[in-house]
Motif scaffolding. Structure first.
Motif, mmCIF file in Angstrom:
data_model
loop_
_atom_site.group_PDB
_atom_site.id
_atom_site.type_symbol
_atom_site.label_atom_id
_atom_site.label_comp_id
_atom_site.label_asym_id
_atom_site.label_seq_id
_atom_site.Cartn_x
_atom_site.Cartn_y
_atom_site.Cartn_z
ATOM 1 N N MET A 16 0.834 -1.187 0.000
ATOM 2 C CA MET A 16 0.000 0.000 0.000
ATOM 3 C C MET A 16 0.878 1.250 0.000
ATOM 4 S SD MET A 16 -3.171 -0.983 -0.025
ATOM 5 C CE MET A 16 -4.081 0.470 0.521
ATOM 6 N N THR A 17 0.431 2.279 -0.690
ATOM 7 C CA THR A 17 1.124 3.554 -0.693
ATOM 8 C C THR A 17 0.081 4.664 -0.721
ATOM 9 O OG1 THR A 17 2.903 4.846 -1.734
ATOM 10 C CG2 THR A 17 1.397 3.677 -3.212
ATOM 11 N N ALA A 18 0.535 5.908 -0.766
ATOM 12 C CA ALA A 18 -0.399 7.020 -0.579
ATOM 13 C C ALA A 18 -0.118 8.164 -1.530
ATOM 14 C CB ALA A 18 -0.328 7.524 0.864
ATOM 15 N N ALA A 19 -1.153 8.959 -1.735
ATOM 16 C CA ALA A 19 -1.042 10.211 -2.479
ATOM 17 C C ALA A 19 -2.076 11.183 -1.926
ATOM 18 C CB ALA A 19 -1.261 9.999 -3.969
ATOM 19 N N THR A 20 -1.716 12.444 -1.859
ATOM 20 C CA THR A 20 -2.646 13.500 -1.488
ATOM 21 C C THR A 20 -3.154 14.149 -2.766
ATOM 22 O OG1 THR A 20 -1.485 13.921 0.588
ATOM 23 C CG2 THR A 20 -2.886 15.678 -0.249
ATOM 24 N N VAL A 66 -2.009 15.986 -7.936
ATOM 25 C CA VAL A 66 -1.724 14.681 -7.342
ATOM 26 C C VAL A 66 -0.331 14.722 -6.722
ATOM 27 C CG1 VAL A 66 -1.496 12.204 -7.759
ATOM 28 C CG2 VAL A 66 -3.166 13.546 -9.063
ATOM 29 N N MET A 67 -0.256 14.494 -5.418
ATOM 30 C CA MET A 67 1.005 14.577 -4.684
ATOM 31 C C MET A 67 1.348 13.204 -4.118
ATOM 32 S SD MET A 67 0.031 18.243 -2.907
ATOM 33 C CE MET A 67 -1.743 17.918 -3.015
ATOM 34 N N PRO A 68 2.141 12.416 -4.844
ATOM 35 C CA PRO A 68 2.423 11.033 -4.435
ATOM 36 C C PRO A 68 3.564 10.929 -3.432
ATOM 37 C CG PRO A 68 3.461 11.482 -6.531
ATOM 38 C CD PRO A 68 2.708 12.745 -6.148
ATOM 39 N N ASP A 69 3.617 9.826 -2.718
ATOM 40 C CA ASP A 69 4.749 9.528 -1.859
ATOM 41 C C ASP A 69 5.795 8.752 -2.651
ATOM 42 O OD1 ASP A 69 5.747 9.506 1.055
ATOM 43 O OD2 ASP A 69 6.087 7.464 0.346
ATOM 44 N N SER A 70 7.078 9.148 -2.477
ATOM 45 C CA SER A 70 8.157 8.430 -3.152
ATOM 46 C C SER A 70 9.328 8.153 -2.228
ATOM 47 C CB SER A 70 8.646 9.222 -4.378
ATOM 48 O OG SER A 70 9.564 8.475 -5.143
#
Length: 247
Positions: A16-20, A66-70
């Motif tokens: 699982m990962t996230a994005a704002t 879209v602001m993804p986590d990296s």
């Protein structure tokens, strides 16, 4: 405007990962263009929304932000580690364009980022010129993967991402800029503060693009590697994209 935090399973990351995400409130009918806004090395997917006025700056526009986590992955499929490039360009992009009213056109996708994310924005646009029409870098680490890595813990961490001999490879902006046909080049804007520790790297890359005949916009402003700088100058990046998106 509407704000949400997306949690989704990424096949590339196998977790699982996230994005704002910021969704537009506009009378303009969709599908809407998408701005992928990338964070820096010590941040995560919440940083732009928490530490800048990005929501206010895009108010009244039809942009989906879209602001993804990296993680600390430099938006790259690591030699020995997570595949963040594929997670964003393939998994997240597909999810956003399925769930939200986002355009699937290359001419409606753009990228911006700060520091590590500035490098990432230019790199993803150069690696996938068929998917993104414009990219902007604020205080970008544009020499990453081009200059020799340090012989210390930082160098070892970076080697796990790009390998021992990364110069000239698939993550080197200098090499990538030569690989794109002039007709396929995305619109590019680069800015950096004159007191930023990355200013010389940005000047060198700007000079290289000039020598290559790669059209781009380059600007230096007063300021350092700070949120005060990025919060101010993301506004020029948004206007740059709006112009190139034809909005």
């Amino acid at each position: 405007m509407a704000y949400c935090e997306l949690r989704f399973f990424s096949k590339a990351l196998q977790k699982m990962t996230a994005a704002t995400i910021i969704l537009p409130e506009t009378d303009i009918p969709g599908p809407y263009p998408t701005l992928y806004l990338l964070h820096g090395l010590s941040d995560d997917h919440t940083a732009w929304h928490r530490r800048s006025s990005i929501e206010r700056y895009v108010q009244g526009t039809p942009l989906i932000v879209v602001m993804p986590d990296s993680g600390r992955g430099f938006y790259t499929d690591a030699v020995a580690g997570p595949a963040y490039e594929t997670a964003i360009v393939d998994n997240l992009r597909s999810y956003v364009e399925t769930v939200f009213n986002a355009s699937k056109s290359r001419e409606a996708r753009c990228l911006s980022g700060l520091s590590m994310g500035g490098y990432g924005a230019i790199k993803l646009a150069f690696r996938h010129p068929d998917l993104f029409c414009s990219a902007t870098s604020l205080s970008g680490a544009v020499g990453f993967s081009h200059w020799p890595l340090r012989d210390d813990a930082w160098g070892e961490e970076m080697k796990r991402i790009v390998g021992d001999n990364s110069a000239g490879g698939p993550n080197d902006l200098y090499a990538l800029s030569k690989s794109i046909a002039p007709s396929d080049r995305p619109a590019v804007r680069i800015d950096c503060g004159v007191d930023d520790f990355l200013i010389e790297d940005n000047r060198a890359f700007h000079k290289y693009l000039d020598e290559l005949g790669f059209a781009h916009q380059y600007v230096e402003y007063p300021g350092a590697h700070t949120w005060e700088y990025w919060d101010t100058h993301i506004q020029e990046s948004i206007q740059f994209h709006i112009k190139n998106l034809g909005l």
